[in-house]
Design a protein around this motif. Structure first.
Motif, PDB file in Angstrom:
ATOM      1  N   PHE A 275       0.830  -1.208   0.000  1.00 42.82           N
ATOM      2  CA  PHE A 275       0.000   0.000   0.000  1.00 42.82           C
ATOM      3  C   PHE A 275       0.861   1.254   0.000  1.00 42.82           C
ATOM      4  CE2 PHE A 275      -2.498   3.080   2.676  1.00 42.82           C
ATOM      5  CZ  PHE A 275      -3.481   3.344   1.740  1.00 42.82           C
ATOM      6  N   VAL A 276       1.982   1.206   0.713  1.00 39.16           N
ATOM      7  CA  VAL A 276       2.830   2.397   0.858  1.00 39.16           C
ATOM      8  C   VAL A 276       3.433   2.823  -0.481  1.00 39.16           C
ATOM      9  CG1 VAL A 276       5.047   1.281   1.412  1.00 39.16           C
ATOM     10  CG2 VAL A 276       4.461   3.496   2.450  1.00 39.16           C
ATOM     11  N   CYS A 277       3.458   1.939  -1.474  1.00 38.72           N
ATOM     12  CA  CYS A 277       4.028   2.298  -2.780  1.00 38.72           C
ATOM     13  C   CYS A 277       3.158   3.297  -3.529  1.00 38.72           C
ATOM     14  CB  CYS A 277       4.282   1.055  -3.630  1.00 38.72           C
ATOM     15  SG  CYS A 277       5.751   0.188  -3.071  1.00 38.72           S
ATOM     16  N   MET A 293      10.049   2.110  -0.045  1.00 35.18           N
ATOM     17  CA  MET A 293       9.974   2.841   1.231  1.00 35.18           C
ATOM     18  C   MET A 293      10.010   4.339   0.943  1.00 35.18           C
ATOM     19  SD  MET A 293      12.549   0.962   3.793  1.00 35.18           S
ATOM     20  CE  MET A 293      11.932   0.433   5.364  1.00 35.18           C
ATOM     21  N   PRO A 294       9.176   5.112   1.645  1.00 41.03           N
ATOM     22  CA  PRO A 294       9.218   6.561   1.430  1.00 41.03           C
ATOM     23  C   PRO A 294      10.542   7.160   1.886  1.00 41.03           C
ATOM     24  CG  PRO A 294       7.187   5.892   2.527  1.00 41.03           C
ATOM     25  CD  PRO A 294       8.109   4.703   2.575  1.00 41.03           C
ATOM     26  N   SER A 295      10.894   8.286   1.291  1.00 39.45           N
ATOM     27  CA  SER A 295      12.082   9.015   1.748  1.00 39.45           C
ATOM     28  C   SER A 295      11.693  10.475   1.972  1.00 39.45           C
ATOM     29  CB  SER A 295      13.223   8.885   0.732  1.00 39.45           C
ATOM     30  OG  SER A 295      12.733   9.067  -0.557  1.00 39.45           O
ATOM     31  N   GLU A 452       0.318  -2.519   6.743  1.00 37.00           N
ATOM     32  CA  GLU A 452       0.953  -1.922   5.568  1.00 37.00           C
ATOM     33  C   GLU A 452       2.099  -0.969   5.922  1.00 37.00           C
ATOM     34  OE1 GLU A 452       0.459  -2.728   2.506  1.00 37.00           O
ATOM     35  OE2 GLU A 452      -1.291  -4.019   2.775  1.00 37.00           O
ATOM     36  N   SER A 453       2.309  -0.694   7.213  1.00 35.28           N
ATOM     37  CA  SER A 453       3.425   0.187   7.599  1.00 35.28           C
ATOM     38  C   SER A 453       4.735  -0.416   7.084  1.00 35.28           C
ATOM     39  CB  SER A 453       3.486   0.288   9.130  1.00 35.28           C
ATOM     40  OG  SER A 453       4.721   0.865   9.516  1.00 35.28           O
ATOM     41  N   CYS A 454       5.582   0.434   6.461  1.00 35.49           N
ATOM     42  CA  CYS A 454       6.814  -0.123   5.885  1.00 35.49           C
ATOM     43  C   CYS A 454       7.864  -0.365   6.960  1.00 35.49           C
ATOM     44  CB  CYS A 454       7.346   0.792   4.795  1.00 35.49           C
ATOM     45  SG  CYS A 454       8.295   2.201   5.390  1.00 35.49           S
ATOM     46  N   GLY A 455       7.665   0.182   8.154  1.00 35.56           N
ATOM     47  CA  GLY A 455       8.573  -0.124   9.262  1.00 35.56           C
ATOM     48  C   GLY A 455       9.705   0.856   9.449  1.00 35.56           C
ATOM     49  N   LYS A 456       9.784   1.883   8.610  1.00 33.59           N
ATOM     50  CA  LYS A 456      10.930   2.792   8.682  1.00 33.59           C
ATOM     51  C   LYS A 456      10.901   3.667   9.952  1.00 33.59           C
ATOM     52  CE  LYS A 456      13.366   5.897   5.552  1.00 33.59           C
ATOM     53  NZ  LYS A 456      13.491   6.221   4.120  1.00 33.59           N
ATOM     54  N   CYS A 457       9.711   4.149  10.336  1.00 33.71           N
ATOM     55  CA  CYS A 457       9.624   5.048  11.498  1.00 33.71           C
ATOM     56  C   CYS A 457       9.094   4.287  12.712  1.00 33.71           C
ATOM     57  CB  CYS A 457       8.671   6.208  11.243  1.00 33.71           C
ATOM     58  SG  CYS A 457       8.716   6.850   9.596  1.00 33.71           S
ATOM     59  N   VAL A 458       9.715   4.537  13.857  1.00 31.89           N
ATOM     60  CA  VAL A 458       9.319   3.815  15.074  1.00 31.89           C
ATOM     61  C   VAL A 458       7.851   4.086  15.419  1.00 31.89           C
ATOM     62  CG1 VAL A 458       9.752   3.574  17.543  1.00 31.89           C
ATOM     63  CG2 VAL A 458      11.654   3.838  15.958  1.00 31.89           C
ATOM     64  N   LEU A 459       7.461   5.354  15.327  1.00 30.65           N
ATOM     65  CA  LEU A 459       6.102   5.672  15.772  1.00 30.65           C
ATOM     66  C   LEU A 459       5.040   5.054  14.881  1.00 30.65           C
ATOM     67  CD1 LEU A 459       6.654   9.099  17.328  1.00 30.65           C
ATOM     68  CD2 LEU A 459       5.135   7.365  18.269  1.00 30.65           C
ATOM     69  N   CYS A 460       5.312   4.957  13.606  1.00 28.72           N
ATOM     70  CA  CYS A 460       4.340   4.304  12.720  1.00 28.72           C
ATOM     71  C   CYS A 460       4.405   2.789  12.930  1.00 28.72           C
ATOM     72  CB  CYS A 460       4.636   4.678  11.271  1.00 28.72           C
ATOM     73  SG  CYS A 460       3.627   3.804  10.066  1.00 28.72           S
ATOM     74  N   ARG A 461       5.603   2.245  12.943  1.00 27.28           N
ATOM     75  CA  ARG A 461       5.757   0.783  13.043  1.00 27.28           C
ATOM     76  C   ARG A 461       5.214   0.258  14.366  1.00 27.28           C
ATOM     77  NH1 ARG A 461      11.338   0.334  12.907  1.00 27.28           N
ATOM     78  NH2 ARG A 461      11.378   0.190  15.187  1.00 27.28           N
ATOM     79  N   GLY A 497       4.948  11.971  14.559  1.00 29.82           N
ATOM     80  CA  GLY A 497       6.264  11.329  14.455  1.00 29.82           C
ATOM     81  C   GLY A 497       6.460  10.426  13.255  1.00 29.82           C
ATOM     82  N   SER A 498       5.547  10.468  12.292  1.00 29.19           N
ATOM     83  CA  SER A 498       5.693   9.601  11.121  1.00 29.19           C
ATOM     84  C   SER A 498       6.171  10.402   9.924  1.00 29.19           C
ATOM     85  CB  SER A 498       4.350   8.949  10.778  1.00 29.19           C
ATOM     86  OG  SER A 498       3.967   8.084  11.822  1.00 29.19           O
ATOM     87  N   LEU A 499       6.915   9.730   9.060  1.00 27.83           N
ATOM     88  CA  LEU A 499       7.507  10.418   7.913  1.00 27.83           C
ATOM     89  C   LEU A 499       6.507  10.664   6.790  1.00 27.83           C
ATOM     90  CD1 LEU A 499       9.966  11.387   6.212  1.00 27.83           C
ATOM     91  CD2 LEU A 499      10.336   9.005   5.581  1.00 27.83           C
ATOM     92  N   CYS A 500       5.739   9.639   6.438  1.00 28.81           N
ATOM     93  CA  CYS A 500       4.904   9.784   5.235  1.00 28.81           C
ATOM     94  C   CYS A 500       3.420   9.810   5.584  1.00 28.81           C
ATOM     95  CB  CYS A 500       5.207   8.657   4.240  1.00 28.81           C
ATOM     96  SG  CYS A 500       4.334   7.124   4.576  1.00 28.81           S
ATOM     97  N   GLY A 501       2.626  10.001   4.553  1.00 23.33           N
ATOM     98  CA  GLY A 501       1.183  10.126   4.730  1.00 23.33           C
ATOM     99  C   GLY A 501       0.552   8.909   5.382  1.00 23.33           C
ATOM    100  N   LEU A 502       1.089   7.723   5.107  1.00 22.07           N
ATOM    101  CA  LEU A 502       0.492   6.522   5.691  1.00 22.07           C
ATOM    102  C   LEU A 502       0.481   6.610   7.215  1.00 22.07           C
ATOM    103  CD1 LEU A 502       0.907   2.838   4.583  1.00 22.07           C
ATOM    104  CD2 LEU A 502       1.037   3.435   6.997  1.00 22.07           C
ATOM    105  N   GLY A 503       1.649   6.921   7.791  1.00 22.49           N
ATOM    106  CA  GLY A 503       1.736   7.004   9.247  1.00 22.49           C
ATOM    107  C   GLY A 503       1.043   8.239   9.789  1.00 22.49           C
ATOM    108  N   LYS A 504       1.222   9.363   9.082  1.00 29.67           N
ATOM    109  CA  LYS A 504       0.642  10.624   9.568  1.00 29.67           C
ATOM    110  C   LYS A 504      -0.879  10.552   9.662  1.00 29.67           C
ATOM    111  CE  LYS A 504       4.096  13.930   7.930  1.00 29.67           C
ATOM    112  NZ  LYS A 504       4.689  14.167   9.242  1.00 29.67           N
TER     113      LYS A 504
HETATM  114 FE1  SF4 Z   1       6.999   3.741   6.565  1.00 31.56          FE
HETATM  115 FE2  SF4 Z   1       7.275   5.800   8.232  1.00 31.56          FE
HETATM  116 FE3  SF4 Z   1       5.570   5.945   6.154  1.00 31.56          FE
HETATM  117 FE4  SF4 Z   1       5.035   4.409   8.256  1.00 31.56          FE
HETATM  118  S1  SF4 Z   1       5.219   6.645   8.246  1.00 31.56           S
HETATM  119  S2  SF4 Z   1       4.806   3.830   6.118  1.00 31.56           S
HETATM  120  S3  SF4 Z   1       7.047   3.620   8.788  1.00 31.56           S
HETATM  121  S4  SF4 Z   1       7.794   5.781   6.057  1.00 31.56           S
END
Ligand code: SF4
Length: 529
Positions: A275-277, A293-295, A452-461, A497-504
């Motif tokens: 989904f994150v793609c 993974m988002p950057s 679907e969290s990609c796991g990059k950010c602690v708060l989202c993961r 604390g999340s990087l991309c829209g999925l976590g936010k």
């Molecule tokens: Fe991955 Fe972070 Fe986006 Fe969650 S918020 S999907 S961990 S990049």
């Protein structure tokens, strides 16, 4: 749903009845022949398979192969209507002959979906006969890159993928980059539960998406593009691939397009199911063969995108709006919608509603119009119930929020929705009746985003995992007042604390249901239901 069997039966029984059966589109017309055509989605999903008879404009619903001999004998040969196959309006119980009489269609404004469900998506000649590729011709033969970007900016078009960012501004940012190599990407990685707008467009009118990409290429000076489609949409992948091959063969893709000296080539890529793609930078990584993974941004893709070259990424529906803007001009486009959200929006209407399906309305249409009039009202196990049975609509999928009965007259547009803490998102609308437990709804979406969290950010993961566990505590009777407070605190922390829209946006369904349906939570906690 059995549409293919209906199509085969039509061909067979029409032949047996001695009708001149025409199976291919003929630009010069079909003479005395009766053409059988397969189309993409007509939008009225709940009533499928559908058979439309033109030019009489009769719509038969829930057709099976067994109904076909009667349709052929009664309607095609005898000129009479098969009454039992007509749509019955749930409130008035009246039979409707065709789309002109059915509120589901009558109350919509279908522009981007106009040809969807009426032309054969596998036949480029039919798209061309309906005016297809004329806008691309105009953009390449009569306009320069700045002119194309200007008309898109003036139209006020905003991205339909979720954020609502002005498309013209995005294109202009790519256009002014000095790098001679640029890319256009179509984001067809639609993954929201309950959303199928982009799928229907790619399956129903793939050339419209290609034409939008060609004009985008003209606008920014790109010579290459990718159509990124999720692999779970095999028919969309197949139709887009065929459409690209046919457009190449017809000279719409390739070198020196319309004598402009500019080339443009396209490739269809399948996503692998994450989904994150759908997030721009993750999508770019996926095309490059990296883990999706988002950057962090900047740099924005318009500055440094695919292979670090200027790239624009637009959603399927956004691109499908472009040919009309170029053909008819910005002012005509602005005639629909609101000042800050011009044009129309497609929505996938699902859940406890009489008419589920794919709809298109101008921005600014109210929730009442969409749910009660186009959707035909709220339902429960016994069928149609009146508006008192309406509890909520989840708009915008897992990133969205809930709209409540007091918001029935809220205009659906980017800014009005944001003002009440919701968002258009990609356009999923899930209607829920009074029997729905909103804690379970929040849990459904939280389970989805956690997975679907990609796991990059602690708060989202980790945060989404904990939010899910807290929701389980509530539902399974272990919740306390502290659990509800923790859900809120953690929800806000994950947003920040999340990087991309999925976590936010992952906590949105929890925070929005806590705000509007706290009683549902409290019933679990204090009454242990
Ligand atoms: Fe991955 Fe972070 Fe986006 Fe969650 S918020 S999907 S961990 S990049």
């Amino acid at each position: 749903n059995g549409s293919k069997k209906v199509l085969d039966a039509l061909e067979k029984h029409m032949g047996e009845a001695g009708l001149d059966v025409v199976l291919e589109f003929r630009p010069e017309g079909h003479g005395d022949g009766v053409r059988v055509s397969h189309s993409g989605c007509q939008g009225f999903c709940q009533m499928g398979p559908l058979v439309t008879i033109l030019p009489e404009n009769i719509l038969y619903t829930k057709v099976t192969a067994d109904d076909v001999p009667e349709i052929v004998a009664e309607t095609l040969v005898g000129g009479k209507v098969v009454e039992r196959l007509l749509y019955v309006e749930p409130r008035t119980k009246e039979k409707c002959l065709g789309p002109d009489q059915i509120p589901f269609y009558q109350r919509q404004t279908r522009t981007v979906l106009k040809e969807c469900g009426f032309i054969d998506p596998d036949d480029i000649r039919e798209y061309v006969a309906h005016g297809g590729y004329a806008a691309a011709r105009k953009a390449f033969a009569d306009m320069d890159a700045k002119g194309v970007c200007d008309v898109v900016s003036q139209s006020g078009l905003r991205g339909r993928g979720g954020g609502g960012f002005p498309t013209g501004r995005k294109w202009e940012a790519a256009r002014v980059q000095a790098n001679p190599k640029k890319y256009v990407i179509c984001n067809g990685d639609e993954g929201d539960p309950g959303a199928f707008m982009d799928r229907s467009l790619m399956e129903g009118n793939p050339h419209c998406v290609i034409e939008g990409m060609m004009i985008a290429a003209r606008g920014i000076g790109a010579d290459e593009g990718y159509i990124y489609v999720r692999a779970e949409y095999p028919l969309a992948v197949k139709r887009m691939r065929k459409a690209v091959a046919d457009a190449e063969a017809a000279g719409y893709l390739g070198d020196n397009l319309f004598g402009s000296g500019q080339s443009f080539r396209l490739e269809v890529m399948e996503g692998a199911g994450a989904f994150v793609c759908g997030e721009e930078t993750a999508l770019i990584a996926s095309i490059e063969g990296l883990r999706g993974m988002p950057s962090p941004k900047p740099p924005f893709p318009a500055q440094q995108g695919l292979w670090r070259k200027p790239t624009i990424i637009n959603n399927v529906e956004t691109l499908a709006q472009i040919p009309r803007i170029v053909s008819e001009g910005a002012a005509a486009y602005r005639a629909l919608g609101t000042e800050t959200s011009p044009g129309t929006k497609t929505f996938a209407l699902t859940g406890h509603v009489s008419n589920t399906g794919l709809i298109e309305v101008p921005f600014g249409a109210t929730l009442r119009e969409v749910v009660l009039n186009i959707g035909g009202g709220v339902t429960d196990d016994r069928g149609f119930i009146d508006e008192k049975g309406f509890k909520a609509v989840q708009i915008g999928g897992p990133s969205g929020g809930c709209l409540t009965p007091d918001l029935l007259d809220l205009p659906l547009d980017f800014d009005s929705l944001r003002s009440v803490g919701a968002m258009v998102g990609s356009g999923g609308l899930v209607v829920m009746n009074q029997k729905t437990c909103m804690v379970s709804v929040a849990r459904f979406f939280m389970e989805f985003t956690q997975r679907e969290s990609c796991g990059k950010c602690v708060l989202c993961r980790e945060g989404t995992k904990q939010l899910l566990a807290l929701l389980d505590d509530v539902i399974e009777g272990r919740g306390t007042a502290e659990t509800l407070a923790l859900l809120e605190t953690l929800g806000h922390a994950v947003q920040v604390g999340s990087l991309c829209g999925l976590g936010k946006t992952a906590p949105n369904p929890v925070l929005s249901t806590l705000k509007h349906f706290r009683k549902d939570y409290e019933e679990h906690v204090f009454e242990k239901r």
